[in-house]
Design a protein around this motif. Sequence first.
Motif, PDB file in Angstrom:
ATOM      1  N   GLU A 159      -1.333 -33.654 -68.028  1.00 14.43           N
ATOM      2  CA  GLU A 159      -2.727 -33.254 -68.219  1.00 14.43           C
ATOM      3  C   GLU A 159      -3.683 -34.443 -68.322  1.00 14.43           C
ATOM      4  O   GLU A 159      -4.883 -34.264 -68.517  1.00 14.43           O
ATOM      5  CB  GLU A 159      -2.848 -32.402 -69.486  1.00 14.43           C
ATOM      6  N   ALA A 160      -3.174 -35.648 -68.189  1.00  8.58           N
ATOM      7  CA  ALA A 160      -3.980 -36.854 -68.416  1.00  8.58           C
ATOM      8  C   ALA A 160      -5.193 -36.928 -67.490  1.00  8.58           C
ATOM      9  O   ALA A 160      -6.304 -37.255 -67.927  1.00  8.58           O
ATOM     10  CB  ALA A 160      -3.113 -38.094 -68.246  1.00  8.58           C
ATOM     11  N   TYR A 161      -5.000 -36.651 -66.229  1.00  5.56           N
ATOM     12  CA  TYR A 161      -6.093 -36.763 -65.251  1.00  5.56           C
ATOM     13  C   TYR A 161      -7.255 -35.837 -65.622  1.00  5.56           C
ATOM     14  O   TYR A 161      -8.411 -36.262 -65.684  1.00  5.56           O
ATOM     15  CB  TYR A 161      -5.559 -36.426 -63.865  1.00  5.56           C
ATOM     16  N   ASP A 162      -6.942 -34.580 -65.894  1.00  5.73           N
ATOM     17  CA  ASP A 162      -7.988 -33.616 -66.251  1.00  5.73           C
ATOM     18  C   ASP A 162      -8.644 -33.963 -67.581  1.00  5.73           C
ATOM     19  O   ASP A 162      -9.854 -33.757 -67.758  1.00  5.73           O
ATOM     20  CB  ASP A 162      -7.405 -32.197 -66.315  1.00  5.73           C
ATOM     21  N   LEU A 163      -7.871 -34.487 -68.518  1.00  8.31           N
ATOM     22  CA  LEU A 163      -8.434 -34.867 -69.816  1.00  8.31           C
ATOM     23  C   LEU A 163      -9.417 -36.016 -69.694  1.00  8.31           C
ATOM     24  O   LEU A 163     -10.457 -36.028 -70.368  1.00  8.31           O
ATOM     25  CB  LEU A 163      -7.307 -35.253 -70.781  1.00  8.31           C
ATOM     26  N   LEU A 164      -9.125 -36.972 -68.849  1.00  8.13           N
ATOM     27  CA  LEU A 164     -10.031 -38.096 -68.677  1.00  8.13           C
ATOM     28  C   LEU A 164     -11.330 -37.649 -68.022  1.00  8.13           C
ATOM     29  O   LEU A 164     -12.427 -38.093 -68.410  1.00  8.13           O
ATOM     30  CB  LEU A 164      -9.359 -39.188 -67.842  1.00  8.13           C
ATOM     31  N   LEU A 211     -10.110 -48.737 -74.923  1.00  6.37           N
ATOM     32  CA  LEU A 211      -9.877 -49.987 -75.657  1.00  6.37           C
ATOM     33  C   LEU A 211     -10.592 -51.152 -74.974  1.00  6.37           C
ATOM     34  O   LEU A 211     -10.973 -52.113 -75.649  1.00  6.37           O
ATOM     35  CB  LEU A 211      -8.376 -50.261 -75.775  1.00  6.37           C
ATOM     36  N   CYS A 212     -10.750 -51.065 -73.661  1.00  2.00           N
ATOM     37  CA  CYS A 212     -11.672 -51.902 -72.892  1.00  2.00           C
ATOM     38  C   CYS A 212     -11.157 -53.302 -72.563  1.00  2.00           C
ATOM     39  O   CYS A 212     -10.599 -53.992 -73.415  1.00  2.00           O
ATOM     40  CB  CYS A 212     -13.017 -52.014 -73.594  1.00  2.00           C
ATOM     41  N   ASP A 213     -11.445 -53.695 -71.321  1.00  5.29           N
ATOM     42  CA  ASP A 213     -11.016 -54.994 -70.828  1.00  5.29           C
ATOM     43  C   ASP A 213     -11.584 -56.145 -71.643  1.00  5.29           C
ATOM     44  O   ASP A 213     -10.906 -57.156 -71.859  1.00  5.29           O
ATOM     45  CB  ASP A 213     -11.432 -55.164 -69.360  1.00  5.29           C
ATOM     46  N   THR A 257       0.869 -45.299 -65.527  1.00  4.99           N
ATOM     47  CA  THR A 257      -0.512 -44.997 -65.157  1.00  4.99           C
ATOM     48  C   THR A 257      -1.334 -44.471 -66.325  1.00  4.99           C
ATOM     49  O   THR A 257      -2.471 -44.900 -66.544  1.00  4.99           O
ATOM     50  CB  THR A 257      -0.531 -43.972 -64.009  1.00  4.99           C
ATOM     51  N   VAL A 258      -0.798 -43.529 -67.082  1.00  2.75           N
ATOM     52  CA  VAL A 258      -1.565 -42.908 -68.171  1.00  2.75           C
ATOM     53  C   VAL A 258      -1.968 -43.937 -69.218  1.00  2.75           C
ATOM     54  O   VAL A 258      -3.127 -43.987 -69.656  1.00  2.75           O
ATOM     55  CB  VAL A 258      -0.746 -41.768 -68.827  1.00  2.75           C
ATOM     56  N   GLU A 259      -1.032 -44.781 -69.625  1.00  4.20           N
ATOM     57  CA  GLU A 259      -1.328 -45.793 -70.629  1.00  4.20           C
ATOM     58  C   GLU A 259      -2.397 -46.760 -70.125  1.00  4.20           C
ATOM     59  O   GLU A 259      -3.294 -47.150 -70.872  1.00  4.20           O
ATOM     60  CB  GLU A 259      -0.055 -46.550 -71.014  1.00  4.20           C
ATOM     61  N   ARG A 260      -2.318 -47.155 -68.848  1.00  7.18           N
ATOM     62  CA  ARG A 260      -3.326 -48.056 -68.282  1.00  7.18           C
ATOM     63  C   ARG A 260      -4.689 -47.392 -68.238  1.00  7.18           C
ATOM     64  O   ARG A 260      -5.690 -47.976 -68.639  1.00  7.18           O
ATOM     65  CB  ARG A 260      -2.923 -48.496 -66.867  1.00  7.18           C
ATOM     66  N   TRP A 261      -4.755 -46.177 -67.730  1.00  3.92           N
ATOM     67  CA  TRP A 261      -6.028 -45.448 -67.637  1.00  3.92           C
ATOM     68  C   TRP A 261      -6.742 -45.412 -68.978  1.00  3.92           C
ATOM     69  O   TRP A 261      -7.897 -45.803 -69.093  1.00  3.92           O
ATOM     70  CB  TRP A 261      -5.759 -44.010 -67.206  1.00  3.92           C
ATOM     71  N   PHE A 262      -6.038 -44.907 -69.987  1.00  8.63           N
ATOM     72  CA  PHE A 262      -6.692 -44.658 -71.272  1.00  8.63           C
ATOM     73  C   PHE A 262      -6.946 -45.943 -72.055  1.00  8.63           C
ATOM     74  O   PHE A 262      -7.908 -46.022 -72.815  1.00  8.63           O
ATOM     75  CB  PHE A 262      -5.896 -43.629 -72.074  1.00  8.63           C
TER      76      PHE A 262
END
Length: 267
Positions: A130-135, A232-234, A222-227
């Motif tokens: 569900e990560a994609y839809d949640l983002l 948390l921001c670059d 992928t999910v950990e990188r996305w969120f």
Amino acid sequence: MRISRKRLFFLLLLSFSTITFIRLLIITTTFSGPSSRHLHNRFLIDSFSQDPFTSKEFNLIQFLISKRAPCNILFFGLSTPQHLQLARLNHGGNSVFLEDDLNNIRDHRSEGKRDGVEMHLVEYKFKTSEAYDLLRYARNEEDCWIVPDELHSSRCKLALTGLPRVVYKKRWDIIVVDGPSGSEPDQPGRMSAIYTAGLIGRIKKSSDMNPTDVIVHNVNRTVERWFAWEYLCDENLVASKGRLWHFRIKKKHQSKLFCSQKAIQIL
């Protein structure tokens, strides 16, 4: 007696066939029994049921804790003995584990009591799939942009607002996101854990403005990188080792965006 070429070829072929058959018979006898097959499968399961830190990843967290101890550390996940090893470094501080697998808590409860740590069973609502839809939802929902006065008052469905009271009462110096597992599409994912870590790092507690260090494991996924990029921001990334990112979050109140840069592009 001379042997014809055709007969010699036949004898060689017969010899090789016999040797191959014997080798196959030995392999089958050794490994195809129910017990050996069970042990082999069990080895594969045990190898991948836990995802420990590499030595370099572990040393990074170890160094961070040694610099800030005694302090308050919040762990999302309790799947390997390494987590308790890290908690032991926090002499005189508070270490709290949030784990969604009751078996992991049972396995480590006695050791945890000896080390003076807390363990709490938590439940995650969203699966990795569900990560994609949640983002997408969070980007279009104003409640997910705002840093609330208190974590439990957040109206974004990504925020973990049903956690034990100790989570909301303390100021957290270090947060380690290594749970839930999130390794399969139908397993609970780390979306809410990372988002909540981002909120905790930005919420002010009285006059304290010390930064919160957030560690995210498995950023190769992928999910950990996305969120992590999103919440948390670059600009807050201060170190990385292997599959581990270390962010330092400064207190920020009522900001429209978590990050100063443009949101990442979902492809």
